[in-house]
Design an enzyme around this catalytic site. Structure first.
Site, mmCIF file in Angstrom:
data_model
loop_
_atom_site.group_PDB
_atom_site.id
_atom_site.type_symbol
_atom_site.label_atom_id
_atom_site.label_comp_id
_atom_site.label_asym_id
_atom_site.label_seq_id
_atom_site.Cartn_x
_atom_site.Cartn_y
_atom_site.Cartn_z
ATOM 1 N N ARG A 233 2.168 3.024 2.392
ATOM 2 C CA ARG A 233 2.703 1.703 2.089
ATOM 3 C C ARG A 233 1.746 0.638 2.611
ATOM 4 O O ARG A 233 1.101 0.813 3.645
ATOM 5 C CB ARG A 233 4.091 1.517 2.729
ATOM 6 N N HIS A 281 -2.216 1.002 -6.511
ATOM 7 C CA HIS A 281 -0.927 1.647 -6.235
ATOM 8 C C HIS A 281 -0.658 2.704 -7.304
ATOM 9 O O HIS A 281 0.411 2.741 -7.919
ATOM 10 C CB HIS A 281 0.206 0.625 -6.200
#
Length: 318
Positions: A233, A281
């Protein structure tokens, strides 16, 4: 538990095209109703969420379960009005394989000097005198030994790397050196050459990838200074500290798939730093085709009275 095939499912997502999820649910559960808003609040029994809007799950009196559509669940806890019902993490063979592919790809790229050779190609420079260490000379450390971390560790071990892992609680894995807790983290960092971060984002792990961590890593391994790969993250990393560590030679290179702000702002210095590899991502994207049947199976087993799998610990937030 009074669920039946006519109960309504709420799809609450932002940043994703909901149409493909709607289409896959129509195939997997044609008798169930999937809605994109909570107009009929009393009919909604299940919520499928990814970065849901604040308060979008509030006031649903018959909500039984919240399903996260991604591997992480920190996006759920950003909402201050989360109902007190079980939250289920997605654990999917498809998602696990995608993450392991990404980790192996990036570890091998750094191990085999991919960044250096791409730079040389751009400069039309030919060097033949670069020694490359064997895999068994390199210690890859995995931060986070959940489902994703354990699978990546096993695949790297199969390629011949020395592999170690760190987790909050004690875990054991055959052929993998494991550490746990705050004291164990110090020992873990002393011997890693490539660090792969797959931790969940919690209050305890926020900004853990910072100068205080980099200062504890060994600086003279077979690849020189250590390498960092973060596919967990964005909130795990202190981006100014990463840049400073690169510039000071405390890190030799980094691969970042996640960021504090996404999309990564165009003026971020990470874009142009020669020792930074950026992916958008994309390490382990959620596939509706793979995930929807598994969610439907969970709902059906829950309605048969069977326990839910992969329930999130609200106190730990993962």
């Amino acid at each position: 538990m009074t669920g039946n095939a006519t109960d309504t499912i709420l799809l609450a997502v932002t940043g994703w095209d909901p149409d493909v999820w709607v289409s896959e649910f129509a195939k997997a559960a044609p008798k169930r109703k999937l809605v994109l808003n909570s107009t009929d609040k009393d009919k909604i029994r299940y919520a499928l969420v990814w970065k849901q809007r604040q308060g979008s799950l509030a006031g649903l009196p018959n909500l039984d379960v919240i399903f996260s559509l991604g591997a992480g669940v920190d996006h759920i806890f950003h909402d201050q009005q989360i109902p007190d019902v079980p939250i289920v993490r997605i654990v999917s063979p498809d998602l696990t394989m995608r993450m392991s592919e990404y980790v192996v790809w990036q570890v091998l790229d750094h191990h085999r000097l991919g960044m250096r050779y791409r730079q040389q190609q751009g400069q039309r420079v030919w060097h033949e005198d670069r020694r490359q260490p064997a895999a068994h000379e390199v210690n890859v450390g995995i931060l986070g030994l959940g489902v994703l971390g354990r699978d990546a560790a096993q695949k790297l071990r199969a390629l011949g790397f020395r592999v170690s892992g760190w987790s909050r609680r004690l875990q054991t894995m055959e052929g993998i050196t494991t550490y746990y807790g705050k004291d164990g983290l110090k020992d873990f960092l002393k011997d890693v050459d490539i660090v792969v971060c797959l931790l969940p984002l919690t209050p305890d792990t926020k900004s853990i990838l910072s100068m205080s961590m980099f200062a504890q890593m060994k600086q003279h391994g077979p690849l020189g200074a250590p390498t960092l790969i973060n596919a967990g993250r964005g909130g795990l990393q202190n981006e100014p500290d990463i840049l400073a560590a690169l510039d000071r030679g405390m890190l030799s290179a980094v691969t970042l798939d996640v960021f504090n702000r996404e999309p990564l702002p165009k003026d971020s210095p990470l874009w142009t730093h020669p020792q930074v590899t950026i992916t958008p991502h994309a390490a382990a994207s959620s596939s509706p085709q793979a995930l929807v049947p598994e969610i439907v199976a969970q709902i059906e087993s829950f309605e048969r009275g069977e326990p839910l799998k992969n329930i999130v610990d609200r106190a730990a937030q993962y």
